[in-house]
Design a protein around this motif. Structure first.
Motif, mmCIF file in Angstrom:
data_model
loop_
_atom_site.group_PDB
_atom_site.id
_atom_site.type_symbol
_atom_site.label_atom_id
_atom_site.label_comp_id
_atom_site.label_asym_id
_atom_site.label_seq_id
_atom_site.Cartn_x
_atom_site.Cartn_y
_atom_site.Cartn_z
ATOM 1 N N GLN A 131 0.860 -1.241 0.216
ATOM 2 C CA GLN A 131 -0.078 -0.060 -0.054
ATOM 3 C C GLN A 131 0.607 1.297 -0.064
ATOM 4 O OE1 GLN A 131 -2.634 -0.739 3.362
ATOM 5 N NE2 GLN A 131 -4.104 -1.575 2.391
ATOM 6 N N ALA A 132 1.955 1.186 0.658
ATOM 7 C CA ALA A 132 2.931 2.622 0.713
ATOM 8 C C ALA A 132 3.653 2.410 -0.618
ATOM 9 C CB ALA A 132 3.567 2.323 1.982
ATOM 10 N N SER A 133 3.949 1.522 -1.207
ATOM 11 C CA SER A 133 4.737 1.516 -2.506
ATOM 12 C C SER A 133 4.599 2.729 -3.485
ATOM 13 C CB SER A 133 4.822 0.195 -3.241
ATOM 14 O OG SER A 133 5.508 0.175 -4.369
ATOM 15 N N THR A 134 5.171 3.279 -4.143
ATOM 16 C CA THR A 134 4.770 4.349 -5.097
ATOM 17 C C THR A 134 4.676 3.575 -6.687
ATOM 18 O OG1 THR A 134 7.389 4.679 -5.447
ATOM 19 C CG2 THR A 134 6.018 6.057 -4.108
ATOM 20 N N SER A 135 5.227 2.289 -6.557
ATOM 21 C CA SER A 135 5.125 1.476 -7.854
ATOM 22 C C SER A 135 4.145 0.570 -7.600
ATOM 23 C CB SER A 135 6.429 1.099 -8.392
ATOM 24 O OG SER A 135 6.729 0.209 -7.445
ATOM 25 N N LYS A 136 3.425 -0.050 -8.948
ATOM 26 C CA LYS A 136 2.348 -1.103 -8.718
ATOM 27 C C LYS A 136 3.238 -2.182 -8.421
ATOM 28 C CE LYS A 136 -1.765 -2.511 -11.002
ATOM 29 N NZ LYS A 136 -2.913 -2.136 -10.088
ATOM 30 N N ILE A 137 3.009 -2.867 -7.504
ATOM 31 C CA ILE A 137 3.644 -4.217 -7.073
ATOM 32 C C ILE A 137 2.881 -5.276 -6.504
ATOM 33 C CG2 ILE A 137 4.500 -3.273 -5.064
ATOM 34 C CD1 ILE A 137 7.049 -4.765 -5.475
ATOM 35 N N SER A 138 2.914 -6.427 -6.639
ATOM 36 C CA SER A 138 2.012 -7.334 -6.326
ATOM 37 C C SER A 138 2.582 -7.704 -4.758
ATOM 38 C CB SER A 138 2.029 -8.577 -7.056
ATOM 39 O OG SER A 138 3.233 -9.207 -7.034
ATOM 40 N N ALA A 139 1.635 -8.547 -4.050
ATOM 41 C CA ALA A 139 2.224 -9.020 -2.745
ATOM 42 C C ALA A 139 3.151 -9.983 -2.910
ATOM 43 C CB ALA A 139 0.936 -9.570 -2.126
ATOM 44 N N LEU A 140 3.182 -10.804 -3.796
ATOM 45 C CA LEU A 140 4.152 -11.680 -4.064
ATOM 46 C C LEU A 140 5.673 -11.154 -4.429
ATOM 47 C CD1 LEU A 140 2.450 -14.667 -6.126
ATOM 48 C CD2 LEU A 140 3.234 -14.637 -3.488
#
Length: 120
Positions: free
Chosen positions: A48-57
């Motif tokens: 949620q805090a990431s600025t890039s779109k990243i998956s949980a895995l």
């Protein structure tokens, strides 16, 4: 041979015993739950805090590559301590409230509304 003194029996009221058992169960349950669920909460928070779109895995892989599996438990001690205290107090106060309302009814069973009020 030295005389061994007797240890007096611990006399605890039923309400006190219920409160203590509620506190211990709440504390233990919260500690175990926090320890087991914490890695998922950490991953969710970082995604949620990431600025890039990243998956949980991908976040899981990033954390374990950077800090190893111990990285999944960064900050877990403060979470366990706060959860143990909060849930220990919650269950203690819940048992006290149930005891209070039960005494008001003088042995009669609590109805649904009274039981709900006791658990607030």
């Amino acid at each position: 041979m030295a005389a061994v003194g007797k240890i007096p029996a611990l006399r605890v009221s039923r309400a006190t015993f219920d409160s203590l058992s509620g506190m211990l169960c709440g504390t233990f349950g919260a500690g175990m739950t926090s320890a087991l669920i914490y890695p998922l909460v950490l991953i969710k928070s970082r995604v949620q805090a990431s600025t890039s779109k990243i998956s949980a895995l991908e976040m899981l892989k990033e954390i374990t590559e950077k800090n190893g599996y111990a990285g999944l438990y960064q900050g877990v001690v403060s979470t366990i301590l706060s959860d143990c205290f909060a849930f220990g107090m919650y269950f203690t106060l819940q048992e006290r409230a149930l005891s209070f309302f039960s005494k008001k009814k003088q042995g009669a069973e609590l109805d649904g509304t009274e039981r709900s009020m006791a658990t607030l």
